[in-house]
Design a protein around this motif. Structure first.
Motif, PDB file in Angstrom:
ATOM      1  N   THR A   1      14.725  -2.964  -9.248  1.00  0.00           N
ATOM      2  CA  THR A   1      14.353  -3.626 -10.354  1.00  0.00           C
ATOM      3  C   THR A   1      12.977  -4.421 -10.044  1.00  0.00           C
ATOM      4  OG1 THR A   1      15.285  -5.120 -11.924  1.00  0.00           O
ATOM      5  CG2 THR A   1      15.866  -5.597  -9.822  1.00  0.00           C
ATOM      6  N   THR A   2      12.369  -4.463 -11.059  1.00  0.00           N
ATOM      7  CA  THR A   2      11.070  -5.592 -11.095  1.00  0.00           C
ATOM      8  C   THR A   2      11.531  -6.807 -11.701  1.00  0.00           C
ATOM      9  OG1 THR A   2       9.702  -3.530 -11.141  1.00  0.00           O
ATOM     10  CG2 THR A   2       8.818  -5.598 -11.787  1.00  0.00           C
ATOM     11  N   LEU A   3      11.154  -7.842 -11.185  1.00  0.00           N
ATOM     12  CA  LEU A   3      11.692  -9.155 -11.724  1.00  0.00           C
ATOM     13  C   LEU A   3      10.344  -9.996 -11.763  1.00  0.00           C
ATOM     14  CD1 LEU A   3      14.667  -9.814  -9.514  1.00  0.00           C
ATOM     15  CD2 LEU A   3      14.873  -9.119 -11.996  1.00  0.00           C
ATOM     16  N   ARG A   4      10.210 -11.176 -12.687  1.00  0.00           N
ATOM     17  CA  ARG A   4       9.216 -12.175 -12.804  1.00  0.00           C
ATOM     18  C   ARG A   4      10.034 -13.128 -12.343  1.00  0.00           C
ATOM     19  NH1 ARG A   4       4.306 -12.339 -14.749  1.00  0.00           N
ATOM     20  NH2 ARG A   4       4.646 -10.508 -16.119  1.00  0.00           N
ATOM     21  N   ILE A   5       9.465 -14.004 -11.402  1.00  0.00           N
ATOM     22  CA  ILE A   5       9.940 -15.150 -10.729  1.00  0.00           C
ATOM     23  C   ILE A   5       9.008 -16.213 -11.462  1.00  0.00           C
ATOM     24  CG2 ILE A   5      10.526 -16.566  -8.803  1.00  0.00           C
ATOM     25  CD1 ILE A   5      12.253 -14.072  -9.354  1.00  0.00           C
ATOM     26  N   GLY A   6       9.665 -17.265 -12.102  1.00  0.00           N
ATOM     27  CA  GLY A   6       8.750 -18.214 -12.525  1.00  0.00           C
ATOM     28  C   GLY A   6       9.312 -19.606 -11.973  1.00  0.00           C
ATOM     29  N   LYS A   7       9.309 -20.869 -12.811  1.00  0.00           N
ATOM     30  CA  LYS A   7       9.871 -21.874 -12.364  1.00  0.00           C
ATOM     31  C   LYS A   7      11.406 -22.323 -12.308  1.00  0.00           C
ATOM     32  CE  LYS A   7       5.685 -24.506 -13.860  1.00  0.00           C
ATOM     33  NZ  LYS A   7       5.207 -25.709 -14.542  1.00  0.00           N
ATOM     34  N   GLY A   8      12.268 -21.536 -12.967  1.00  0.00           N
ATOM     35  CA  GLY A   8      13.430 -21.414 -13.202  1.00  0.00           C
ATOM     36  C   GLY A   8      14.032 -20.372 -12.210  1.00  0.00           C
ATOM     37  N   ALA A   9      15.231 -20.176 -12.013  1.00  0.00           N
ATOM     38  CA  ALA A   9      16.063 -19.255 -11.222  1.00  0.00           C
ATOM     39  C   ALA A   9      16.180 -18.212 -11.820  1.00  0.00           C
ATOM     40  CB  ALA A   9      17.145 -20.004 -10.533  1.00  0.00           C
ATOM     41  N   THR A  10      16.027 -16.999 -11.245  1.00  0.00           N
ATOM     42  CA  THR A  10      16.751 -15.585 -11.640  1.00  0.00           C
ATOM     43  C   THR A  10      17.896 -15.227 -11.258  1.00  0.00           C
ATOM     44  OG1 THR A  10      14.128 -15.046 -12.262  1.00  0.00           O
ATOM     45  CG2 THR A  10      15.748 -13.175 -12.213  1.00  0.00           C
ATOM     46  N   GLN A  11      18.766 -14.777 -11.795  1.00  0.00           N
ATOM     47  CA  GLN A  11      20.069 -14.436 -11.389  1.00  0.00           C
ATOM     48  C   GLN A  11      20.300 -12.934 -11.654  1.00  0.00           C
ATOM     49  OE1 GLN A  11      23.185 -17.757 -10.784  1.00  0.00           O
ATOM     50  NE2 GLN A  11      22.408 -17.846 -12.849  1.00  0.00           N
ATOM     51  N   LEU A  12      20.735 -12.209 -10.675  1.00  0.00           N
ATOM     52  CA  LEU A  12      21.070 -10.609 -11.252  1.00  0.00           C
ATOM     53  C   LEU A  12      22.073 -10.092 -10.396  1.00  0.00           C
ATOM     54  CD1 LEU A  12      19.921  -8.064 -12.845  1.00  0.00           C
ATOM     55  CD2 LEU A  12      18.591  -7.770 -10.516  1.00  0.00           C
ATOM     56  N   THR A  13      22.963  -9.362 -10.853  1.00  0.00           N
ATOM     57  CA  THR A  13      24.113  -8.541 -10.294  1.00  0.00           C
ATOM     58  C   THR A  13      23.753  -7.227 -10.382  1.00  0.00           C
ATOM     59  OG1 THR A  13      25.619 -10.093 -10.871  1.00  0.00           O
ATOM     60  CG2 THR A  13      26.386  -8.147 -10.037  1.00  0.00           C
ATOM     61  N   LEU A  14      23.567  -6.691  -9.017  1.00  0.00           N
ATOM     62  CA  LEU A  14      23.542  -5.304  -8.940  1.00  0.00           C
ATOM     63  C   LEU A  14      24.731  -4.466  -8.497  1.00  0.00           C
ATOM     64  CD1 LEU A  14      20.377  -5.376  -6.674  1.00  0.00           C
ATOM     65  CD2 LEU A  14      20.120  -4.991  -9.307  1.00  0.00           C
ATOM     66  N   TYR A  15      24.914  -3.234  -9.102  1.00  0.00           N
ATOM     67  CA  TYR A  15      26.174  -2.563  -9.134  1.00  0.00           C
ATOM     68  C   TYR A  15      26.047  -1.173  -8.582  1.00  0.00           C
ATOM     69  CZ  TYR A  15      28.252  -6.043 -12.487  1.00  0.00           C
ATOM     70  OH  TYR A  15      28.410  -7.331 -13.082  1.00  0.00           O
ATOM     71  N   TRP A  16      27.099  -0.793  -7.744  1.00  0.00           N
ATOM     72  CA  TRP A  16      27.215   0.621  -7.194  1.00  0.00           C
ATOM     73  C   TRP A  16      28.409   1.252  -7.566  1.00  0.00           C
ATOM     74  CZ3 TRP A  16      24.617  -3.309  -4.938  1.00  0.00           C
ATOM     75  CH2 TRP A  16      23.201  -2.972  -4.310  1.00  0.00           C
ATOM     76  N   PRO A  17      28.438   2.640  -7.460  1.00  0.00           N
ATOM     77  CA  PRO A  17      29.387   3.517  -7.820  1.00  0.00           C
ATOM     78  C   PRO A  17      30.808   2.884  -6.933  1.00  0.00           C
ATOM     79  CG  PRO A  17      27.828   4.972  -7.539  1.00  0.00           C
ATOM     80  CD  PRO A  17      27.232   3.565  -7.239  1.00  0.00           C
ATOM     81  N   ALA A  18      31.968   3.300  -7.526  1.00  0.00           N
ATOM     82  CA  ALA A  18      33.163   3.062  -6.590  1.00  0.00           C
ATOM     83  C   ALA A  18      33.053   3.576  -5.126  1.00  0.00           C
ATOM     84  CB  ALA A  18      34.308   3.680  -6.968  1.00  0.00           C
ATOM     85  N   GLN A  19      33.396   2.918  -4.041  1.00  0.00           N
ATOM     86  CA  GLN A  19      33.007   3.192  -2.642  1.00  0.00           C
ATOM     87  C   GLN A  19      33.531   4.649  -2.456  1.00  0.00           C
ATOM     88  OE1 GLN A  19      31.554   1.031  -0.158  1.00  0.00           O
ATOM     89  NE2 GLN A  19      30.884   0.608  -2.104  1.00  0.00           N
TER      90      GLN A  19
END
Length: 140
Positions: free
Chosen positions: A119-137
């Motif tokens: 993913t491409t993210l822009r980091i600024g003054k505040g916090a960026t939160q993200l959950t990345l998901y994978w298929p079932a093990q």
């Protein structure tokens, strides 16, 4: 590297791994770019990560699609746009991964079991939160 799957209520011992210059950490709550923390396997580990979260402006979580079960064993690479060198790879991360970054645009790649999420993210003054998901093990 084998991944590990942890449901929300896992009773495993929690761990928080922090990498920062000792002198900087003792003097200022502002961390050098690239300083990171990973952990959160158990309830205690998640609480430890929660206590330090304000120090980091990128907060990633790794989980299984469908169940939301936390995943660990993730390798993370962070590439700033421009000429700056990539950060990482950070190995054996998760299920929570926090990192301090200078403001800018970054390409984040997280790999688990040979499957990458980018993913491409822009980091600024505040916090960026993200959950990345994978298929079932069982699907990896």
């Amino acid at each position: 590297m084998r991944s590990r799957r942890f449901p929300w209520g896992a009773g495993l011992a929690g761990a928080i791994l922090v990498s920062s210059p000792p002198a900087l950490a003792a003097v200022s709550p502002v961390l050098a770019p690239g300083t990171h923390a990973t952990g959160g396997i158990s309830l205690e580990g998640r609480e430890e990560m929660q206590q330090s979260r304000e120090l980091y402006n990128l907060r990633l979580a790794f989980a299984e699609a469908g169940t939301g079960a936390y995943l660990a064993g993730v390798t993370v690479t962070i590439e700033p746009t421009g000429r700056d060198a990539p950060l990482g790879p950070y190995r054996d991360c998760g299920p929570l991964f926090y990192v301090s970054l200078a403001p800018g645009v970054y390409r984040v790649t997280a790999t688990l079991g040979g499957v990458s999420r980018t993913t491409t993210l822009r980091i600024g003054k505040g916090a960026t939160q993200l959950t990345l998901y994978w298929p079932a093990q069982s699907a990896l």
